[in-house]
Structure formats: C-alpha cells, structure tokens
Design a protein around this motif. Sequence first.
Motif: not given
Length: 253
Positions: A123-133
């Motif tokens: 979940k944290e990884s997906r949140g970090r990816i969305v933030e980077a995009l």
Amino acid sequence: MSLLEVRDLTVRDSLTGALIVRDVHFCLEPGTCLGVVGESGSGKSLTCLALLGLAPPSLRVSGSVRFGGIDLLQAGRETVRGIRGKRIAMIVQQPMTAFDPLYSMGEQLLETLRATTSAFSEKESRGRIVEALEMMHIHNPLDVLKKYPYQLSGGMLQRCMIAVALLQRPDIIIADEPTTALDSMNQREVVAQFHWIRERFGSSLILVSHDLGVVRQLAQEVLVMKDGVGVEYGGAELFSAPRHPYTRYLVDT
C-alpha cells in the motif's frame, strides 16, 4: 567535498585491449547539473554506464569513481547495487522501448520500487508511486498505472521514467538523452521538471545530451567528449568562449 568524483575513467575491450573511453575526469557538486555533450559515438552513455557498473561484461573499466567515500569501481557488487537506484538513479534513452510491453505501468513501477527497497508495504509503495507521478504533473495517475506502455505517448513515458527515478529521492540522477525523442513542447516540460526536481529535492543531475540548447538551460558544468576522450571541461563560459576546436564546432552547428 564533491558529491561524485571521477578520475581517469577508462574503458577498454577485454579481448583486443582497444580503448573506447580514455582518462575521463569530472566532479559533480551537490545540487548542481553536469552536462555531458558530444556527437553519437563519443562515449557519453558508456561513461555513465561504466561509473555505475553497468558496462557490458566484454569491457574492462578502470580508474576511480568516488561517491560517499566509496570507490564504486573497487566496491563489491552488493555495495554498488545498494547505491544504484537508491542514491544514484538513471533515466535511460528511448522511453518508447524502455518499458516491457507485456506488463502494465503499475506492475513495472511497483517491481522497480521493490527491487531497490523492502521498507514499504504494498500500500505504501503504491502511494509513493502515485505521488511520484503526480509530481510529474501526470493527471489521473491511477488510470495511467493500468495502461500498457504502447498506450502512452513518448512524452508521458518520459515523465513516467523520471517518476521512477524519483521514487527513492536519489542524490544523483543520470539522464541519458532525456529529450531526444520528444517534440519541442515536451522538451520544454522535461527541462522545467528537472529544474523543479533540483529545487525540490536538491538532487544533482548528470545530463547526457547532444542538444547544447537543453544543456545550456540546465548545466553549471559541461564535459565535452569526442572519440571517448574528454576534450574540454568547464563552466557556462564554455558556450561563449570554447577553447577546443571540437567544442567550437558543436557550439556553431
């Protein structure tokens, strides 16, 4: 102290002994951009691959590449792997072919983050990816993550590649010809994004390009390469008062 110090970097063919890159040296200071310029075949990309331990196995690399008190050319494989991607990230050429067409963008970005750290839950990884995009001004990032590379434009893929580099907040980003495959509008956007990245995160940048216009906008220092040799190295004055004939040729064309 320089963030990255490269001395006498040399790459030769292991079988023939032929020199491909010879005695390249440069320093990269915190929060700055180094432009590496030259025509195709000048050794720009190979130099960057060599300092990260990514040169083809048929080539032998020597010299010194010091980062954080460690010589990356002498360090063990696990030490270098721990730095590569986390503290030094690389954006490769050709965004249209850099991603695997068989997997969605979400799968590939998640795999990249997992390969460089185990500190985050899924979940944290997906949140970090969305933030980077979102940092790269990609609207509806969740929709983009569901798509496959062939469904996205070159400009969108380039921004996704920059987002991948940002996932670990690296000290250094190496960008290899990041604007070559883009139209003028997308080129301007990418240049603006690199300016923003340096201001926001303090990341240093090594910009590999044959486009002196792009380099002039971003770089404080410039290394000019020809036939595997660094023929000139200096600051922004290099554009207005080049000393080497090859640099003058690049500036005038």
